[in-house]
Design a protein around this motif. Structure first.
Motif, PDB file in Angstrom:
ATOM      1  N   MET A  26       1.944 -23.729  22.322  1.00  0.00           N
ATOM      2  CA  MET A  26       0.814 -23.094  21.640  1.00  0.00           C
ATOM      3  C   MET A  26       0.678 -21.635  22.051  1.00  0.00           C
ATOM      4  N   GLU A  27       0.832 -21.375  23.324  1.00  0.00           N
ATOM      5  CA  GLU A  27       0.605 -20.033  23.852  1.00  0.00           C
ATOM      6  C   GLU A  27       1.740 -19.073  23.539  1.00  0.00           C
ATOM      7  N   THR A  30      -4.388 -26.968  14.657  1.00  0.00           N
ATOM      8  CA  THR A  30      -4.824 -28.020  15.579  1.00  0.00           C
ATOM      9  C   THR A  30      -4.199 -29.375  15.241  1.00  0.00           C
ATOM     10  N   PHE A  79       0.868 -26.924  25.618  1.00  0.00           N
ATOM     11  CA  PHE A  79       0.111 -25.694  25.827  1.00  0.00           C
ATOM     12  C   PHE A  79       1.023 -24.480  25.842  1.00  0.00           C
ATOM     13  N   TYR A  80       2.192 -24.649  26.423  1.00  0.00           N
ATOM     14  CA  TYR A  80       3.151 -23.546  26.435  1.00  0.00           C
ATOM     15  C   TYR A  80       3.614 -23.217  25.020  1.00  0.00           C
ATOM     16  N   VAL A  88      -0.997 -30.180  17.141  1.00  0.00           N
ATOM     17  CA  VAL A  88      -1.053 -30.511  18.563  1.00  0.00           C
ATOM     18  C   VAL A  88      -0.677 -31.974  18.776  1.00  0.00           C
ATOM     19  N   VAL A 147       1.945 -32.358  28.440  1.00  0.00           N
ATOM     20  CA  VAL A 147       0.730 -31.610  28.098  1.00  0.00           C
ATOM     21  C   VAL A 147       0.951 -30.121  28.350  1.00  0.00           C
ATOM     22  N   GLY A 148       1.541 -29.785  29.481  1.00  0.00           N
ATOM     23  CA  GLY A 148       1.858 -28.386  29.757  1.00  0.00           C
ATOM     24  C   GLY A 148       2.838 -27.811  28.746  1.00  0.00           C
ATOM     25  N   ALA A 187       8.124 -27.431  22.507  1.00  0.00           N
ATOM     26  CA  ALA A 187       7.391 -28.357  23.387  1.00  0.00           C
ATOM     27  C   ALA A 187       8.312 -29.431  23.949  1.00  0.00           C
TER      28      ALA A 187
END
Length: 198
Positions: A163-164, A172, A160-161, A175, A156-157, A145
Motif C-alpha cells: 500500500m505504501e 480499500t 502495508f508495504y 486490501v 500484514v506488513g 505483497a
C-alpha cells in the motif's frame, strides 16, 4: 511464489555450502582459502551478470523502481515477460549465493510482479472483467505483497508495504485480496522452511 522462494533459498544455501566445503578442505592453507573465497564470488557474480546481459537485460537490478513506474501507468518493454522471469530465477541465486552483501527481497518482488502480470494476462483472456486497466495495478500490488510475504514471512506488513510503496491511491477492497494472497504464500513458505532439512 512460495515454492519458488523456497527453491531460490535452497539454491543460495547450497552455493554457500559449496564455498564453505572448499574453504574447510583448505583450512591449513590461508592464501589458498583467500583465493577460493575470492574467485568463487567473482565467478558466480560474473556468470549472473553475463546471464542477465545476454538473455534478459530487463532482469538487471532490483526491479522495484520499474514496478512503481508500471503501477503508475508507464509499462516498460519486456519488463514483465517470461524470459525476464526465467533469467532472474537463474541469476538471482548465483548472485546472492556468491556471498555478496545483498538480499533477494527486491528482486523477488520483481519476480512476484511478473507472475501477477502473467496471471492477469491469462485471466483477461478467460474472464473479461479483468480487461479493466485498474485490475492490472491491483494485481501488481498483490504481487508485491506476495513477494514481501514470501521473503519476510509477515503478510500484514507485506500488505502495508504494498500500500505504501507501490500506489498513490490504494483501493480499500484490494486490501482483502492482497492480504489473502500474502497470507497464503507466507504460510506455504513457512511450512516448506520448517519441514526442510537445510
Amino acid at each position: 511464489m512460495a515454492i519458488l522462494s523456497f527453491g531460490i533459498d535452497f539454491c543460495i544455501h547450497s552455493l554457500l555450502n559449496i564455498r564453505e566445503t572448499f574453504l574447510h578442505l583448505l583450512e591449513n592453507f590461508i592464501f589458498a582459502q583467500f583465493l577460493i573465497w575470492l574467485f568463487y564470488a567473482v565467478i558466480l557474480v560474473t556468470t549472473s551478470a553475463a546471464i542477465c546481459h545476454h538473455f534478459g537485460p530487463q532482469a538487471r537490478g532490483s526491479g522495484f523502481p520499474e514496478i512503481k513506474i508500471s503501477i503508475r501507468g508507464i509499462f516498460m518493454k519486456e519488463f514483465y515477460t517470461v524470459r525476464t522471469f526465467i533469467t532472474k530465477i537463474i541469476a538471482l541465486p548465483l548472485f546472492v549465493g556468491s556471498g555478496s552483501p545483498i538480499g533477494k527481497e527486491a528482486p523477488f518482488v520483481h519476480l512476484s510482479s511478473i507472475m501477477a502480470h502473467q496471471l492477469s494476462k491469462i485471466s483477461k483472456r478467460v474472464i473479461c472483467v479483468y480487461s479493466n486497466e485498474s485490475r492490472k495495478s491491483e494485481m501488481l500490488a498483490a504481487g508485491c505483497a506476495v513477494g514481501i510475504a514470501c521473503t519476510f514471512g509477515s503478510p500484514v506488513g507485506a500488505v502495508f508495504y504494498a500500500m505504501e510503496a507501490t500506489n498513490v491511491y490504494f483501493e480499500t477492497y484490494n486490501v482483502k485480496r492482497c492480504l489473502l494472497a500474502a497470507t497464503f504464500s507466507s504460510t506455504i513458505y513457512r511450512v516448506l522452511i520448517n519441514f526442510s532439512k537445510f
